[in-house]
Design an enzyme around this catalytic site. Structure first.
Site, short mmCIF file in Angstrom:
data_model
loop_
_atom_site.label_atom_id
_atom_site.label_comp_id
_atom_site.label_asym_id
_atom_site.label_seq_id
_atom_site.Cartn_x
_atom_site.Cartn_y
_atom_site.Cartn_z
N ARG A 240 102.38 24.49 53.51
CA ARG A 240 101.26 23.96 54.28
C ARG A 240 101.81 22.94 55.27
O ARG A 240 102.70 22.15 54.91
CB ARG A 240 100.23 23.27 53.36
N GLU A 269 96.33 23.88 62.20
CA GLU A 269 96.21 25.29 62.60
C GLU A 269 94.81 25.56 63.11
O GLU A 269 93.85 25.00 62.57
CB GLU A 269 96.53 26.20 61.42
N HIS A 287 101.55 31.51 60.88
CA HIS A 287 101.08 31.58 59.48
C HIS A 287 100.87 33.04 59.07
O HIS A 287 99.79 33.42 58.64
CB HIS A 287 99.78 30.77 59.32
#
Lengths: 327, 327
Positions: A240, A269, A287
């Site tokens: 993360r 994000e 991602h």
């Protein structure tokens, strides 16, 4: 085909990629509520259906806030399509006795592959070489800097769960020297354990981040850690974004205080730190470590099994899913 | 520091990257002739020094032709800075009793790392993701196609020498199912062996090329082989470009008849097939699998040991170098 009764409605937030990919199959099995298909704002949509929602199925970037949870009196189960559950208010779930489950190990190997791919890419400048060739810079500029060998490098793995272990296995086969830090020392693991990130980084050339984002790990990788890693050090993050202080990471990379980075996750994000766009020693992917065809199919099966179990009052989390009953 | 007598001159062709990197150190030890530092055309330079040259040290892209060999009556030794020796006229060397040696295993692991990096990159679209993020296409275009998992894929390795074995070890750790073809079945290897490329490709999702370029392997990977590999098949080549029929490879990639390719070597280096520049499923690197800091240091040591041995009439090839006494 009979549609299950409304009282067992599952609210989908996101929607997760697996839901979009298998929407037809999913919809034949369960009664999903799809807020993105109506013009209503989310809170109004939720208010309209509040008494029917017994479960939430959410993507990694759809917050399940205390407010949402409190507006759903019948909510008993939150199922994430991700491994990380930092976007779910675990405190509120615990208070209400709501079970939280994640994607288990359905795509641990895929994410581990991504970590290894990003690492090799940064160290051996693959994306950079690809860019230079395709931009016709090569062969005009033939004296590209030497790259580095993976073998013999000391790789510190931050968080030795399923994914971390798969990363360790892969990098050991490439001759890397593995050690790790984790909340606790793993009983059946022979890699050297360091109790703190500071001890780990002092003994590492490369850091690979594969831990959960929690209050404890938030901004754990800061400027101080990065300066110890040093000018030739490389960071890979597939966990993360917010485990790293992104502002400080950008600063260290721009100033050349660390050697490079491979990042599949970011602090805000889908926003990426634009200061890094010009750096050939930084590889950025959107991602997508987990989004393989195979992982998507595994995840579909996993989600169906968990929802089936929930709706039949069977035990959850027995299909490789972790349950989170608070933090 | 005494300079060795002129009679032991070593002609450097290329020059190899390792020579440029360690020129000072090399020049303190041996008497090198450096044609690129004079205005003379190569053949004139060679004619001028023809009676002094007892050895040639050459890069992978500097042809050592019959003509060059014939113009050097005292030549006894050709030492390549590469693993492949396809640029050296082995027939003429054999006829003259000239020993040919290569870089041995000094950078086998580096090249194996490159093969694995290129494979992960293609299969998980790392360079493509990096390009999209940095070109600000992401997050506007969020529905990027799903990628693939490495685990469970059947990888056929073409040529199981040092490099091929290192590739196999790495990919096995990622859950790939390895098999190989080679001139002969390797006695201590448990991976399944197929005697022909056609049998191998029929049982592979991915081909990794790591064999020598010889008359037998020239254009061994042709359209017929690629069509068997199929629309989702991936080819990685870290050996020599001409093992693949590049024209047919380009055609198969452009038409989508194979799924992707990761190429560090090309048929007419330093020229790259421009038709591939727009394809995100193709990753091109400029023949830099071997050029790591560590490999360069190893190679420097290896070259010095071999030249020392040659000049003292000791056996060659005892330092991990392969000797080629003909084809």
């Amino acid at each position: 085909m009979t549609t299950p009764p409304l009282a067992t409605a599952i609210l989908v937030l996101g929607p997760p990629l697996v839901f979009k990919t298998y929407e037809t199959e999913f919809s034949e099995k369960f009664n999903f509520l799809k807020p993105w298909k109506t013009p209503l704002p989310l809170h109004q949509f939720i208010a309209t259906h509040s008494c029917n929602v017994r479960a939430i199925f959410c993507s990694a970037v759809s917050p399940v806030t205390a407010e949402i949870i409190q507006s759903l009196p019948e909510l008993r189960f939150v199922l994430a399509s991700s491994i990380g559950v930092n976007h779910i208010d675990l405190r509120e779930c615990k208070r209400r006795g709501i079970v939280v489950a994640n994607a288990g190990s359905t795509f641990s190997e895929d994410v581990a592959d991504m970590a290894v791919g990003l690492l090799i890419d940064v160290v051996k400048r693959i994306s950079a070489g690809n860019r230079l060739v395709k931009a016709r810079v090569w062969p005009r500029q033939r004296d590209y800097p030497l790259t580095y060998k993976l073998g013999g490098k000391r790789v510190g793995i931050v968080g030795l769960g399923n994914i971390g272990l798969h990363i360790a296995t892969r990098l050991r086969a490439m001759g890397c020297i593995i050690s790790y830090t984790s909340r606790t020392m793993k009983p059946h693991v022979t890699f050297p354990f360091y109790p703190t990130i500071h001890q780990l980084v002092a003994n590492s050339d490369i850091l690979v981040i594969s831990c959960a984002l929690t209050e404890q790990t938030h901004h754990m990788i800061d400027r101080e850690v990065m300066l110890v890693l040093g000018k030739e050090g490389v960071i890979v993050n597939i966990a993360r974004g917010a485990i790293i202080n992104e502002k400080e990471l950008v600063e260290c990379l721009v100033k050349g205080e660390i050697g490079g980075a491979g990042l599949d996750v970011f602090e805000n994000e889908p926003h990426f730190p634009e200061e890094l766009f010009k750096l050939d020693n930084v590889v950025l992917t959107p991602h997508h470590g987990a989004v393989t065809e195979e992982a998507c199919r595994n995840l579909y099966d996993h989600i169906c099994k968990n929802l089936d179990a929930f709706l039949s009052n069977k035990p959850l989390g027995v299909f490789g899913s972790q349950e989170f009953n608070g933090i």
